[in-house]
Design a protein around this motif. Structure first.
Motif, short mmCIF file in Angstrom:
data_model
loop_
_atom_site.label_atom_id
_atom_site.label_comp_id
_atom_site.label_asym_id
_atom_site.label_seq_id
_atom_site.Cartn_x
_atom_site.Cartn_y
_atom_site.Cartn_z
N VAL A 34 31.04 43.52 37.78
CA VAL A 34 31.85 43.44 39.01
C VAL A 34 32.47 42.05 39.14
N GLU A 35 31.67 41.04 38.87
CA GLU A 35 32.18 39.66 38.96
C GLU A 35 33.32 39.44 37.98
N PHE A 36 33.18 39.95 36.77
CA PHE A 36 34.25 39.83 35.76
C PHE A 36 35.53 40.50 36.26
N LEU A 37 35.40 41.73 36.78
CA LEU A 37 36.59 42.44 37.25
C LEU A 37 37.26 41.69 38.41
N TRP A 38 36.46 41.11 39.29
CA TRP A 38 37.03 40.36 40.41
C TRP A 38 37.82 39.16 39.90
N GLN A 39 37.27 38.45 38.93
CA GLN A 39 37.99 37.30 38.37
C GLN A 39 39.28 37.74 37.69
N LEU A 40 39.22 38.87 36.97
CA LEU A 40 40.40 39.37 36.26
C LEU A 40 41.49 39.79 37.23
N PHE A 41 41.09 40.48 38.32
CA PHE A 41 42.07 41.03 39.24
C PHE A 41 42.35 40.11 40.44
N SER A 42 41.97 38.87 40.33
CA SER A 42 42.36 37.90 41.36
C SER A 42 42.96 36.67 40.70
N TYR A 46 35.40 35.24 52.50
CA TYR A 46 35.63 36.63 52.91
C TYR A 46 35.48 37.57 51.72
N TYR A 47 36.11 37.22 50.61
CA TYR A 47 36.05 38.07 49.42
C TYR A 47 34.67 38.03 48.77
N ARG A 48 34.03 36.87 48.85
CA ARG A 48 32.69 36.75 48.26
C ARG A 48 31.71 37.71 48.93
N GLU A 49 31.80 37.86 50.25
CA GLU A 49 30.93 38.81 50.96
C GLU A 49 31.15 40.23 50.47
N LEU A 50 32.41 40.60 50.29
CA LEU A 50 32.73 41.96 49.85
C LEU A 50 32.26 42.19 48.41
N TYR A 76 48.22 38.93 38.92
CA TYR A 76 49.45 38.51 39.56
C TYR A 76 50.67 38.75 38.68
N LEU A 77 50.50 38.65 37.37
CA LEU A 77 51.60 38.98 36.47
C LEU A 77 51.94 40.47 36.56
N SER A 78 50.92 41.32 36.50
CA SER A 78 51.17 42.76 36.59
C SER A 78 51.78 43.11 37.94
N LEU A 79 51.33 42.45 39.00
CA LEU A 79 51.86 42.71 40.33
C LEU A 79 53.35 42.36 40.43
N GLY A 98 42.66 41.50 45.61
CA GLY A 98 43.56 40.56 44.92
C GLY A 98 44.87 40.41 45.66
N ILE A 99 45.43 41.52 46.16
CA ILE A 99 46.68 41.44 46.92
C ILE A 99 46.47 40.65 48.21
N GLN A 100 45.32 40.87 48.86
CA GLN A 100 45.06 40.17 50.12
C GLN A 100 45.00 38.66 49.95
N THR A 101 44.58 38.19 48.77
CA THR A 101 44.42 36.74 48.57
C THR A 101 45.73 35.99 48.74
#
Length: 223
Positions: free
Chosen positions: A95-103, A182-186, A108-111, A171-174
């Motif tokens: 989960v931590e890996f995915l969060w780092q990848l998608f934030s 806030y994101y760390r809690e989630l 941001y490039l894909s977005l 990631g979009i919210q950031t």
């Protein structure tokens, strides 16, 4: 093949790779619209003619950049998923890996490119197969990720795609809510929940909900 021709092919491949990486760097640094082919060529240290030889139109290099980006993301995700299966990384670590990848850069490039495709039908049409291939590759990873004795393939896909949707949305919210706490809690909450969904009763409760989209007669009357 003659040595001279082989060397020419190697140089051509290297130039193409350099242009793709330059496009990704330029889009990430200045944004999609400001990333001109002139600046991409300059960043790659090649002539504009060389860029046009490999990518006759701007959309061609954008699509090649998107494809490279998603292929790299797939490789990273599969490598970490394999480590989870091998017991080298925990579900929480995944989960931590995915969060780092998608934030970060990947997301941001894909977005940038996905947002542009929304208002560019021609770009969207050509980008859909690239993104579809990415999701098909992910589905294959997800199916192998869960123990089939505990979760059938459909459930495995749902569980991991829910995780991706969570980190993508965050990631979009950031962009407009730069509040790491806030994101760390989630993320910590999902780290605690995911093992239960994958292995425990929480998953059984989750999939006890009928999969059919049909609404009951009583519910329809309420609506």
């Amino acid at each position: 093949m003659q040595p001279a021709k082989r060397q020419q092919q190697v140089r051509s491949i290297a130039t193409r790779e350099r242009l793709i990486q330059a496009a990704l760097d330029e889009i990430f640094e200045v944004g999609y619209h400001a990333a001109t082919t002139q600046e991409i060529a300059a960043r790659a240290m090649v002539s504009r003619g060389a860029l046009l030889h490999h990518f006759p139109a701007r959309v061609d290099i954008v699509l090649a950049a998107m494809e490279e980006l998603l292929e790299d993301g797939t490789r990273q995700i599969k490598a970490v998923a394999d480590d989870v299966q091998a017991g080298l990384v925990s579900l929480e670590g995944f989960v931590e890996f995915l969060w780092q990848l998608f934030s970060g850069r990947f997301f941001y490039l894909s977005l940038e490119m996905i947002t542009e495709a929304r208002n560019d039908p021609a770009l969207c049409e050509r980008m859909i197969p690239v993104v579809k291939h990415f999701h098909q590759a992910l589905d294959g990873i997800w199916i192998a990720f869960c123990d089939p004795a505990k979760r059938p393939p459909q459930q495995a896909r749902i569980i991991l795609n829910l995780t991706l949707c969570l980190v993508r949305g965050m990631g979009i919210q950031t962009v407009l809510r730069p509040e790491p706490g806030y994101y760390r809690e989630l993320i910590e909450a999902w780290k605690a929940l995911l093992p239960q969904i994958v292995d425990g009763p929480a998953g059984d409760i989750m999939f006890a909900v009928p999969s059919s989209p049909a609404v009951s007669g009583t519910a329809r009357k309420r609506l």
